[in-house]
Write a protein that holds these residues in place. Structure first.
Motif, PDB file in Angstrom:
ATOM      1  N   GLY A   1       0.389   5.886   0.012  1.00 16.32           N
ATOM      2  CA  GLY A   1      -0.534   6.984   0.271  1.00 16.32           C
ATOM      3  C   GLY A   1       0.140   8.322   0.126  1.00 16.32           C
TER       4      GLY A   1
ATOM      5  N   ARG B   1       0.828  -1.203   0.000  1.00 18.38           N
ATOM      6  CA  ARG B   1       0.000   0.000   0.000  1.00 18.38           C
ATOM      7  C   ARG B   1       0.862   1.253   0.000  1.00 18.38           C
ATOM      8  NH1 ARG B   1      -5.360  -0.167   0.650  1.00 18.38           N
ATOM      9  NH2 ARG B   1      -6.310  -2.179   1.150  1.00 18.38           N
TER      10      ARG B   1
ATOM     11  N   GLU C   1      -7.890   5.831  -4.278  1.00 16.27           N
ATOM     12  CA  GLU C   1      -8.389   5.563  -2.931  1.00 16.27           C
ATOM     13  C   GLU C   1      -8.045   4.181  -2.399  1.00 16.27           C
ATOM     14  OE1 GLU C   1     -12.112   7.256  -1.518  1.00 16.27           O
ATOM     15  OE2 GLU C   1     -12.441   8.005  -3.551  1.00 16.27           O
TER      16      GLU C   1
ATOM     17  N   GLY D   1      -5.334   2.541  -2.530  1.00 11.81           N
ATOM     18  CA  GLY D   1      -3.995   2.532  -1.968  1.00 11.81           C
ATOM     19  C   GLY D   1      -3.055   1.482  -2.513  1.00 11.81           C
TER      20      GLY D   1
ATOM     21  N   TYR E   1      -0.524  13.289   8.183  1.00  8.20           N
ATOM     22  CA  TYR E   1       0.420  12.172   8.265  1.00  8.20           C
ATOM     23  C   TYR E   1       0.911  11.999   9.704  1.00  8.20           C
ATOM     24  CZ  TYR E   1       4.677   9.438   7.619  1.00  8.20           C
ATOM     25  OH  TYR E   1       5.662   8.484   7.733  1.00  8.20           O
TER      26      TYR E   1
END
Length: 250
Positions: free
Chosen positions: A134, A132, A185, A187, A141
């Protein structure tokens, strides 16, 4: 059902990123292709983290920065399918903000104010953990307390939760070769883009939001923007680079 252009383009990019099979044998990944959007031409590279590993690279074993995409490709023995500069750096080619490599934080996150694009708040962080990835603005974060395998901080954010950065004008006067990264979205996919000629911040941000379907996207740099794409026969040469991102087979 009518498919929105951004979704149609993303599906096409994912299909190209998947390894094709001929006679039962897997072909090498071809993650990069030319895309016409926003009245401009971009090269877009789509990395599916379930099929490829995304890694960040800064220093070689002797402690010196890789400095160029060609050097990085040579050290990876022909396994690299994609690479790009990956965040802003200082005169010593060191990251100016957060930098994590193989789970080790080598530079701390920066929340300082200052001049230049990096400090055009909110700036953000691109991160990778396993299969994944992002993109988050820096404050989110830090609140998320992510423990990434890889992370790089840059700025400004281009798209934040589906909205263009509030300080990016629709089409301002600044035009440069630009590169950046966005993550859809789910990821599992990271989408990198570089413009083929100087473009505005506004056009570049809209590329990620409207054409590539990314609700969050981060500007990586301009002017020094460079791409390694062996499926296109491309190894860009630029001024010495700092952090780099590259894709390798799983």
């Amino acid at each position: 059902m009518t498919m929105r252009p951004a979704h149609a383009l993303l599906i096409a990019l994912l299909a190209l990123a998947a390894p094709a099979r001929a006679g039962g044998a897997p072909a090498g990944p071809t993650p990069c292709r030319a895309v016409e959007a926003q009245g401009e031409t971009f090269t877009v590279c789509t990395i599916d983290l379930r099929r490829q590993r995304l890694k960040l690279f800064w220093r070689e074993q002797d402690g010196r920065p890789y400095g160029s995409l060609g050097t990085l490709a040579e050290t990876q023995g022909g396994h690299l399918s994609f690479a790009m500069n990956a965040g802003m750096y200082d005169k010593d080619q060191a990251p100016v903000g957060l930098y994590v490599e193989d789970g080790r934080e080598m530079k701390r996150v920066s929340t300082a104010d200052g001049p230049g694009n990096f400090h055009l708040k909110p700036n953000g962080i691109f991160w990778v953990k396993g299969e994944r990835a992002g993109v988050l603005d820096t404050a989110r974060y830090l609140r998320a307390k992510i423990r990434p395998d890889y992370a790089t901080q840059s700025g400004p954010m281009l798209v934040i939760d589906g909205q263009i950065h509030p300080k990016i004008s629709t089409d301002g006067p600044s035009q440069k070769i630009r590169n950046g990264v966005g993550v859809p979205e789910d990821g599992h996919v990271a989408i990198f883009a570089i413009s083929e000629r100087p473009v505005t911040f506004g056009a570049f941000a809209r590329l990620f939001r409207d054409d590539l379907g990314c609700r969050n996207a981060l500007f990586l740099d301009g002017s020094v923007s460079s791409l390694y794409a062996p499926n296109l026969g491309r190894t860009d040469i630029s001024r010495p680079l700092g952090p780099l991102v590259g894709a390798l087979p799983r």
